[in-house]
Design a protein around this motif. Structure first.
Motif, PDB file in Angstrom:
ATOM      1  N   ILE A 271      42.364  50.021  46.361  1.00 29.79           N
ATOM      2  CA  ILE A 271      41.302  50.105  45.365  1.00 29.79           C
ATOM      3  C   ILE A 271      41.445  48.890  44.455  1.00 29.79           C
ATOM      4  O   ILE A 271      42.509  48.673  43.870  1.00 29.79           O
ATOM      5  N   LEU A 272      40.414  48.085  44.345  1.00 30.90           N
ATOM      6  CA  LEU A 272      40.479  46.876  43.528  1.00 30.90           C
ATOM      7  C   LEU A 272      40.575  47.260  42.058  1.00 30.90           C
ATOM      8  O   LEU A 272      39.720  47.977  41.526  1.00 30.90           O
ATOM      9  N   CYS A 273      41.623  46.760  41.413  1.00 27.80           N
ATOM     10  CA  CYS A 273      41.945  47.176  40.043  1.00 27.80           C
ATOM     11  C   CYS A 273      42.811  46.086  39.418  1.00 27.80           C
ATOM     12  O   CYS A 273      43.538  45.379  40.123  1.00 27.80           O
ATOM     13  N   SER A 274      42.757  45.949  38.125  1.00 29.29           N
ATOM     14  CA  SER A 274      43.642  44.993  37.462  1.00 29.29           C
ATOM     15  C   SER A 274      45.030  45.591  37.287  1.00 29.29           C
ATOM     16  O   SER A 274      45.202  46.815  37.308  1.00 29.29           O
ATOM     17  N   SER A 275      46.006  44.727  37.081  1.00 33.20           N
ATOM     18  CA  SER A 275      47.374  45.185  36.844  1.00 33.20           C
ATOM     19  C   SER A 275      47.630  45.446  35.367  1.00 33.20           C
ATOM     20  O   SER A 275      48.715  45.889  34.999  1.00 33.20           O
ATOM     21  N   SER A 276      46.618  45.192  34.526  1.00 31.19           N
ATOM     22  CA  SER A 276      46.834  45.227  33.081  1.00 31.19           C
ATOM     23  C   SER A 276      45.880  46.128  32.317  1.00 31.19           C
ATOM     24  O   SER A 276      46.150  46.499  31.173  1.00 31.19           O
ATOM     25  N   GLY A 277      44.752  46.474  32.926  1.00 37.10           N
ATOM     26  CA  GLY A 277      43.667  47.083  32.182  1.00 37.10           C
ATOM     27  C   GLY A 277      42.762  45.996  31.616  1.00 37.10           C
ATOM     28  O   GLY A 277      43.180  44.853  31.414  1.00 37.10           O
ATOM     29  N   LEU A 278      41.512  46.347  31.372  1.00 32.18           N
ATOM     30  CA  LEU A 278      40.548  45.391  30.820  1.00 32.18           C
ATOM     31  C   LEU A 278      40.477  45.600  29.314  1.00 32.18           C
ATOM     32  O   LEU A 278      39.573  46.240  28.793  1.00 32.18           O
ATOM     33  N   TYR A 279      41.473  45.061  28.613  1.00 29.96           N
ATOM     34  CA  TYR A 279      41.596  45.336  27.187  1.00 29.96           C
ATOM     35  C   TYR A 279      40.841  44.343  26.312  1.00 29.96           C
ATOM     36  O   TYR A 279      40.596  44.599  25.140  1.00 29.96           O
ATOM     37  N   SER A 280      40.462  43.203  26.861  1.00 25.39           N
ATOM     38  CA  SER A 280      39.812  42.162  26.065  1.00 25.39           C
ATOM     39  C   SER A 280      38.344  42.023  26.435  1.00 25.39           C
ATOM     40  O   SER A 280      37.980  42.087  27.614  1.00 25.39           O
ATOM     41  N   GLY A 281      37.507  41.796  25.418  1.00 28.91           N
ATOM     42  CA  GLY A 281      36.101  41.542  25.676  1.00 28.91           C
ATOM     43  C   GLY A 281      35.875  40.301  26.518  1.00 28.91           C
ATOM     44  O   GLY A 281      34.875  40.194  27.229  1.00 28.91           O
ATOM     45  N   ASP A 282      36.832  39.370  26.466  1.00 28.74           N
ATOM     46  CA  ASP A 282      36.719  38.146  27.257  1.00 28.74           C
ATOM     47  C   ASP A 282      36.810  38.419  28.750  1.00 28.74           C
ATOM     48  O   ASP A 282      36.471  37.553  29.566  1.00 28.74           O
ATOM     49  N   PHE A 283      37.301  39.614  29.117  1.00 26.33           N
ATOM     50  CA  PHE A 283      37.485  39.931  30.538  1.00 26.33           C
ATOM     51  C   PHE A 283      36.190  40.402  31.199  1.00 26.33           C
ATOM     52  O   PHE A 283      36.132  40.504  32.427  1.00 26.33           O
ATOM     53  N   LEU A 284      35.170  40.709  30.419  1.00 21.18           N
ATOM     54  CA  LEU A 284      33.975  41.340  30.970  1.00 21.18           C
ATOM     55  C   LEU A 284      33.303  40.457  32.017  1.00 21.18           C
ATOM     56  O   LEU A 284      33.062  40.899  33.153  1.00 21.18           O
ATOM     57  N   GLU A 285      33.006  39.237  31.667  1.00 20.22           N
ATOM     58  CA  GLU A 285      32.344  38.352  32.620  1.00 20.22           C
ATOM     59  C   GLU A 285      33.276  37.969  33.760  1.00 20.22           C
ATOM     60  O   GLU A 285      32.842  37.849  34.912  1.00 20.22           O
ATOM     61  N   ARG A 286      34.564  37.809  33.468  1.00 16.15           N
ATOM     62  CA  ARG A 286      35.507  37.409  34.501  1.00 16.15           C
ATOM     63  C   ARG A 286      35.662  38.489  35.577  1.00 16.15           C
ATOM     64  O   ARG A 286      35.669  38.190  36.772  1.00 16.15           O
ATOM     65  N   VAL A 287      35.753  39.741  35.170  1.00 19.04           N
ATOM     66  CA  VAL A 287      35.939  40.790  36.175  1.00 19.04           C
ATOM     67  C   VAL A 287      34.684  40.949  37.023  1.00 19.04           C
ATOM     68  O   VAL A 287      34.765  41.220  38.234  1.00 19.04           O
ATOM     69  N   GLN A 288      33.513  40.735  36.431  1.00 19.10           N
ATOM     70  CA  GLN A 288      32.290  40.771  37.224  1.00 19.10           C
ATOM     71  C   GLN A 288      32.283  39.652  38.262  1.00 19.10           C
ATOM     72  O   GLN A 288      31.864  39.854  39.404  1.00 19.10           O
ATOM     73  N   GLU A 289      32.782  38.482  37.867  1.00 13.61           N
ATOM     74  CA  GLU A 289      32.890  37.358  38.801  1.00 13.61           C
ATOM     75  C   GLU A 289      33.864  37.684  39.928  1.00 13.61           C
ATOM     76  O   GLU A 289      33.593  37.411  41.107  1.00 13.61           O
ATOM     77  N   LEU A 290      34.988  38.295  39.594  1.00 13.54           N
ATOM     78  CA  LEU A 290      35.993  38.650  40.608  1.00 13.54           C
ATOM     79  C   LEU A 290      35.470  39.712  41.567  1.00 13.54           C
ATOM     80  O   LEU A 290      35.787  39.698  42.762  1.00 13.54           O
ATOM     81  N   TYR A 291      34.678  40.634  41.060  1.00 14.10           N
ATOM     82  CA  TYR A 291      34.052  41.630  41.933  1.00 14.10           C
ATOM     83  C   TYR A 291      33.105  40.957  42.923  1.00 14.10           C
ATOM     84  O   TYR A 291      33.072  41.302  44.110  1.00 14.10           O
ATOM     85  N   ARG A 292      32.318  39.993  42.445  1.00 17.82           N
ATOM     86  CA  ARG A 292      31.367  39.304  43.331  1.00 17.82           C
ATOM     87  C   ARG A 292      32.127  38.553  44.422  1.00 17.82           C
ATOM     88  O   ARG A 292      31.691  38.552  45.591  1.00 17.82           O
ATOM     89  N   ILE A 293      33.225  37.938  44.056  1.00 16.34           N
ATOM     90  CA  ILE A 293      34.014  37.204  45.057  1.00 16.34           C
ATOM     91  C   ILE A 293      34.559  38.173  46.096  1.00 16.34           C
ATOM     92  O   ILE A 293      34.514  37.915  47.309  1.00 16.34           O
TER      93      ILE A 293
END
Length: 297
Positions: A271-293
């Motif tokens: 299951i695709l998941c971070s090792s840290s949790g998405l605790y920062s607002g800066d992660f929002l666009e990045r995780v969407q990019e990683l999902y697309r990849i």
């Protein structure tokens, strides 16, 4: 999102569901601010839908204050009950284990010092926390959650904080009993710890855990773990905190992420998941990019 429950269950059954399931253990309050949402149950459901995730994962505690370290909030059992009724997602509860509760109350350094000098006293304190955790697990199972994650940080970057033999002697009765209760309640049992827990994985398998959640690749080599335990454990992993925090993703980091997802995906159990949790607002666009990849792989 389609049949999220079926897709995640297929991963635990080590089968292929046609697409990669994804979810997070922790969604931070700052992430909701960036998404213009409230950090409440409704906000969680909205953000999960926006991200195309399959899992509603709620940290559960009798103290529903925000976690001061990572900036995420805890939910009550009443909110978990509401979530179970209104969501068509795969519902998970994260419960801090007895050791985690001890270290959060008294500090890791103090607990480790006491462990060396007054092990019997620490074991007694551990037992008190164990009773509270057992009650929370029982209550969650009464609400028919799909899975429960026990979060016990047992390790640093290189070593476990406590000798693995002592973990086996003192902690294993709780883990074994907890996993048995989860399975009896028709829920999957997962374990989370930060740091290098590679040497403990045979123990976790023997306790009956179905998976490892938010496990770090850098500290544990997930490719090796998949090769050795891929038919036994489901891994919630793949997105390291370094790639979330990077200003720009370098080609080498991108290639490693793609390699990891490609290797972990076949045969289910991932299951695709971070090792840290998405605790920062800066992660929002990045995780969407990683999902697309990941979707293109």
């Amino acid at each position: 999102m389609g049949n999220s429950v079926g897709i995640v269950r297929k991963a635990f059954e080590h089968g292929s569901a046609g697409r990669l399931p994804r979810g997070e253990l922790w969604l931070g309050t700052d992430l909701f601010r960036k998404a213009n949402l409230e950090d409440n149950l409704k906000g969680h459901l909205s953000l999960i839908k926006r991200l195309g995730q399959d899992i509603l994962c709620l940290p559960i505690s009798n103290d529903i204050s925000m976690n001061a370290t990572f900036g995420y909030r805890y939910f009550s059992l009443k909110e978990l009950e509401e979530a179970s009724r209104m969501s068509d997602l795969f519902v998970m509860a994260v419960i801090n284990g007895p050791f985690q509760r001890l270290t959060e109350k008294k500090g890791l350094i103090k607990i480790l010092a006491a462990w060396r000098e007054e092990k019997f006293e620490v074991a007694n304190e551990y037992e008190k926390e164990r009773i509270e955790v057992d009650i929370l697990i029982e209550r969650c199972l009464e609400l028919s959650v799909d899975a429960i994650i026990i979060a016990d940080d047992l390790a640093g970057e290189r070593f476990t904080f406590i000798d693995p033999r002592e973990i086996q002697d003192i902690f294993s009765p709780f883990y074994t009993r907890a996993v048995s209760e989860m399975h009896r309640g028709h829920s999957y049992a997962l374990f989370h710890s930060c740091g290098n827990i590679t040497g403990l994985i045979p123990q976790f398998v023997s306790y009956g855990f179905d998976g490892l959640a938010a496990i770090q690749h850098r500290a544990n080599d997930l490719i090796s773990i998949k090769g050795k335990y891929g038919s036994l454990l489901t891994l919630m992993a793949g997105i390291e905190v370094e790639i979330l925090e990077a200003g720009e993703i370098s080609l080498s980091v991108l290639k490693e992420y793609e390699r990891l997802v490609r290797y972990l995906s076949p045969g289910g159990g991932f299951i695709l998941c971070s090792s840290s949790g998405l605790y920062s607002g800066d992660f929002l666009e990045r995780v969407q990019e990683l999902y697309r990849i990941a979707d293109r792989l």
